[in-house]
Design a protein around this motif. Sequence first.
Motif, short mmCIF file in Angstrom:
data_model
loop_
_atom_site.label_atom_id
_atom_site.label_comp_id
_atom_site.label_asym_id
_atom_site.label_seq_id
_atom_site.Cartn_x
_atom_site.Cartn_y
_atom_site.Cartn_z
N PRO A 21 0.81 -1.22 0.00
CA PRO A 21 0.00 0.00 0.00
C PRO A 21 0.85 1.28 0.00
O PRO A 21 0.34 2.35 -0.33
CB PRO A 21 -0.81 -0.10 1.30
N ARG A 22 2.13 1.18 0.35
CA ARG A 22 3.01 2.35 0.30
C ARG A 22 4.02 2.20 -0.85
O ARG A 22 3.88 2.83 -1.89
CB ARG A 22 3.73 2.53 1.66
N ASP A 23 5.00 1.34 -0.69
CA ASP A 23 6.04 1.19 -1.72
C ASP A 23 5.42 0.71 -3.04
O ASP A 23 5.81 1.13 -4.13
CB ASP A 23 7.08 0.17 -1.23
N GLY A 24 4.42 -0.17 -2.91
CA GLY A 24 3.78 -0.73 -4.10
C GLY A 24 3.04 0.31 -4.91
O GLY A 24 3.11 0.31 -6.14
N TRP A 54 15.31 -6.98 6.09
CA TRP A 54 15.73 -6.72 4.71
C TRP A 54 14.55 -6.27 3.86
O TRP A 54 13.45 -6.83 3.96
CB TRP A 54 16.42 -7.95 4.09
N HIS A 55 14.81 -5.25 3.05
CA HIS A 55 13.79 -4.66 2.15
C HIS A 55 14.37 -4.79 0.75
O HIS A 55 15.18 -3.97 0.32
CB HIS A 55 13.59 -3.19 2.57
N LEU A 56 13.97 -5.87 0.09
CA LEU A 56 14.67 -6.26 -1.14
C LEU A 56 13.81 -6.02 -2.38
O LEU A 56 12.75 -6.64 -2.53
CB LEU A 56 15.05 -7.74 -1.04
N HIS A 57 14.28 -5.14 -3.23
CA HIS A 57 13.60 -4.97 -4.52
C HIS A 57 14.13 -6.06 -5.46
O HIS A 57 15.26 -6.52 -5.33
CB HIS A 57 13.83 -3.55 -5.06
N ASP A 58 13.25 -6.44 -6.41
CA ASP A 58 13.55 -7.65 -7.19
C ASP A 58 13.90 -7.34 -8.65
O ASP A 58 13.59 -8.14 -9.53
CB ASP A 58 12.36 -8.62 -7.11
N GLY A 83 9.57 -3.58 -8.35
CA GLY A 83 8.96 -3.78 -7.05
C GLY A 83 9.77 -4.59 -6.06
O GLY A 83 10.80 -5.18 -6.37
N ASN A 84 9.23 -4.64 -4.85
CA ASN A 84 9.83 -5.45 -3.79
C ASN A 84 9.62 -6.92 -4.10
O ASN A 84 8.75 -7.28 -4.87
CB ASN A 84 9.11 -5.17 -2.46
N VAL A 85 10.38 -7.73 -3.42
CA VAL A 85 10.13 -9.17 -3.50
C VAL A 85 8.65 -9.37 -3.19
O VAL A 85 8.08 -8.73 -2.30
CB VAL A 85 11.05 -9.94 -2.51
MG MG Z 1 11.46 0.40 -1.35
#
Ligand code: MG
Length: 306
Positions: A16-19, A209-213, A251-253
């Motif tokens: 809802p935020r990063d997405g 961990w905040h992992l973008h893919d 996006g994130n994982v």
């Molecule tokens: Mg991010």
Amino acid sequence: MLPESGTELSIVEVAPRDGLQNEAIVLAPKLRAEFIRRLTSTGISRIEAGSFVNPKWIPAMAGTADVFAELDGLNGVRLSALTPNARGFADACATSVGEVAVFMSASETHNQKNTNCSTQESVDRFAPILEQSTALGLRVRGYLSVVAGCPYEGSVAVSRVVRLGSRLLEMGCYELSLGDTIGVATPRQIHTLMDGFAAEGIDSDRLAWHLHDTRGTALANVVAGLERGVRTFDASAGGLGGCPYAPGASGNVATEDVVYLADQMGLSTGIDLDALVDVSGWMAEHLGKAPVSRVWQAMWSAKETR
Ligand code: MG
Ligand code: HMG
């Protein structure tokens, strides 16, 4: 070493935020709140609901206060929001927010582009937020971005990541989320950064961990984090997400991918994968595009052919 079967993982749902912050379609607060309600019904217990930032820069997060108003009284979930400065923190405190997050970058250039200030100025902005939140009994999470590489400066020294990350924890952040903002990290880098924090006496239970893919390495990096004792991972339903100040970053994982991995490894997330696939499918209709999550795609087509 991999965690024992039955080990609990904590997933911080950031869709809802990063997405949504990087989507071309700006969704109304009512719809964003409905997304959060549906995510909660899958068993997700930590959700980043939005950010209190300048809507001129991040139009998709305008109306975050209205999202919180819509969700007033929602039980069984910890809702948080990004607050980069005093103005954002004051706006957040006027809502039912349960927790806030401050964010800064490990590189000067990304910090400047993202938040219009130097890393030292970020630290100065966060000090009163941490003081006031302690008085209010509000938890503060710390984010450190571009820890594995910066879109403007390239590689970032481990010593710099560890110094700035340690500073956020010393200032009172209860947890530090390490952001591979542009999805360049590999498991070896995860281990190297974990070594750096361990050498400073920082335990893995204070790290997430905040992992973008972007390059398809995020899930491998989750496994590397698990091997090093990390039990908290940020993830985004369907794989939605990106940073507006990290061109090309995706996006994130995907939460589906992490939950599938956890389920199959005998780890517990408390999240109903089947229900989550339905929620991401519902959101995909509003955004007009299919989720990038591999697990979502496999499960959705299996549902459709049933
Ligand atoms: Mg991010
Ligand atoms: P600033 O330094 O004050 O400067 O804001 P500004 O150029 O944005 O302009 C000032 C104007 O903003 C003034 O209004 C202020 O009142 C207003 P004006 O006089 O022009 O009408 N203002 C605000 N308005 C609403 N909310 C506020 C606020 N503060 C000032 N909080 C700020 C600094 C950081 C707020 C700004 O640069 C901004 O909003 N940047 C966007 C940052 C952002 O949201 N980035 C994406 C999230 S971070 C991320 O995605 C990474 C992460 O996922 C981890 C990872 O992947 O690594 C967390």
